[in-house]
Scaffold this active site. Sequence first.
Site, PDB file in Angstrom:
ATOM      1  CG  ASP A  13      -5.734  -8.998   3.451  1.00  0.00           C
ATOM      2  OD1 ASP A  13      -4.970  -9.132   3.710  1.00  0.00           O
ATOM      3  OD2 ASP A  13      -6.163  -8.140   2.086  1.00  0.00           O
ATOM      4  CB  SER A  14      -4.811  -6.634   6.692  1.00  0.00           C
ATOM      5  OG  SER A  14      -4.870  -6.539   5.630  1.00  0.00           O
ATOM      6  CE1 TYR A  45      -6.218  -6.445  10.384  1.00  0.00           C
ATOM      7  CE2 TYR A  45      -5.749  -8.862   9.699  1.00  0.00           C
ATOM      8  CZ  TYR A  45      -6.610  -7.397   9.920  1.00  0.00           C
ATOM      9  OH  TYR A  45      -8.028  -7.898  10.282  1.00  0.00           O
ATOM     10  CB  CYS A  76      -3.834 -11.798   5.676  1.00  0.00           C
ATOM     11  SG  CYS A  76      -2.729 -10.490   6.524  1.00  0.00           S
ATOM     12  CG  ASN A  77       1.348 -13.410   3.108  1.00  0.00           C
ATOM     13  OD1 ASN A  77       2.109 -14.454   2.846  1.00  0.00           O
ATOM     14  ND2 ASN A  77       0.128 -13.575   2.325  1.00  0.00           N
ATOM     15  CD  GLU A 155      -3.442  -0.107  -0.258  1.00  0.00           C
ATOM     16  OE1 GLU A 155      -3.364   0.342   0.488  1.00  0.00           O
ATOM     17  OE2 GLU A 155      -3.642  -1.929   0.604  1.00  0.00           O
ATOM     18  CB  CYS A 187       2.799  -9.638   0.532  1.00  0.00           C
ATOM     19  SG  CYS A 187       1.631  -7.516   1.470  1.00  0.00           S
ATOM     20  CB  THR A 188      -2.744  -9.455   0.337  1.00  0.00           C
ATOM     21  OG1 THR A 188      -2.536  -8.470   0.685  1.00  0.00           O
ATOM     22  CG2 THR A 188      -3.398 -10.335   0.283  1.00  0.00           C
ATOM     23  CG  HIS A 189      -1.047  -5.475  -1.316  1.00  0.00           C
ATOM     24  ND1 HIS A 189      -1.847  -5.695  -0.594  1.00  0.00           N
ATOM     25  CD2 HIS A 189      -1.150  -4.258  -1.356  1.00  0.00           C
ATOM     26  CE1 HIS A 189      -2.971  -5.384   0.589  1.00  0.00           C
ATOM     27  NE2 HIS A 189      -2.419  -3.296  -0.524  1.00  0.00           N
TER      28      HIS A 189
HETATM   29  N1  DGL Z   1      -2.441  -7.943   3.817  1.00  0.00           N
HETATM   30  C1  DGL Z   1      -1.479  -8.052   3.926  1.00  0.00           C
HETATM   31  C2  DGL Z   1      -0.219  -9.613   4.082  1.00  0.00           C
HETATM   32  O1  DGL Z   1      -0.784  -9.838   3.492  1.00  0.00           O
HETATM   33  C3  DGL Z   1      -0.307  -7.178   3.849  1.00  0.00           C
HETATM   34  C4  DGL Z   1      -1.341  -5.544   3.824  1.00  0.00           C
HETATM   35  C5  DGL Z   1      -1.130  -4.690   5.357  1.00  0.00           C
HETATM   36  O2  DGL Z   1      -0.239  -4.957   5.692  1.00  0.00           O
HETATM   37  O3  DGL Z   1      -2.427  -5.226   5.895  1.00  0.00           O
HETATM   38  O4  DGL Z   1       0.700  -9.594   4.726  1.00  0.00           O
END
Ligand code: DGL
Length: 268
Positions: A13-14, A45, A76-77, A155, A187-189
């Site tokens: 993931d990012s 990302y 990561c999406n 976060e 999104c991961t979060h």
């Molecule tokens: N991991 C990213 C996603 O799932 C979210 C955080 C980022 O923008 O890097 O899209």
Amino acid sequence: MTIDNQAPLGVFDSGVGGLTVVRALREMLPNESIIYLGDTARLPYGSKSPDTIRRFAVEDTQFLVDHHVKAVVVACNTATAHALPHLQKTFRMPVIGVVEPGVEATLADTATQRVGIMATAGTIRSCAYQHAIAMQRPDVITEGKATPLLVPFIEEGWIDHPALELVLREYLKPMLDHGIDTLVLGCTHYPLLMPVLKRMLGNKVRLVDSASTCAAHTKRMLEAENLLRTSKARPVLEIHLTDYSEQFEALAHRFLGYEFGKIKKAVL
Ligand code: DGL
């Protein structure tokens, strides 16, 4: 190429948000070892260009391949949306993303008619979810909404903060006005937003999160390819980050939900 089914799964993931996917994988596949890479030095990302995201995704995958993983899960999406086909062409091992499983879960309910998608600007711009849904169910109406303020709120740990509810209300209003019946948390979060979203939306809107659906998809793939780990030795979880700080460590605990060993510094 023969793949060693005892080898670990690779996940990247990012940042540390992808640990929501690791958490779901550990629940569904408790006997699998996992090597996780979070590219904390170069996040986010979500606001970067497609070319840059693809380049980062190749480097992240190469790191995992160098650690002898048997398959790669792109948690990561944004990276899935821009780089998945490229990674699948470039690497000779199974590479799974989060978009397809999310779409599968969305359309599993055949009554679905109108789908809202919340994700980073990059994911929404790619139209990955919208296209994947249209390919399978052209009659379903999709509405993507870039929701860049949500990652910083999560976060910061402001999950129960009234300011978050205000922001969510603003983001959700157009989709709710158009009568969405399903909301994809792209999104991961966002799995961490489940409680507040459930509180706000009641059972009017079905919530689909990509972490658990991706884990279920990974399990099916491992079974189908005969890649499940059979060893009775305790599986390991290694977390590698391209930049380390105490803040990332605290966040990692929040996303994963339990203690883990020492974080390793990754050099790509
Ligand atoms: N991991 C990213 C996603 O799932 C979210 C955080 C980022 O923008 O890097 O899209």
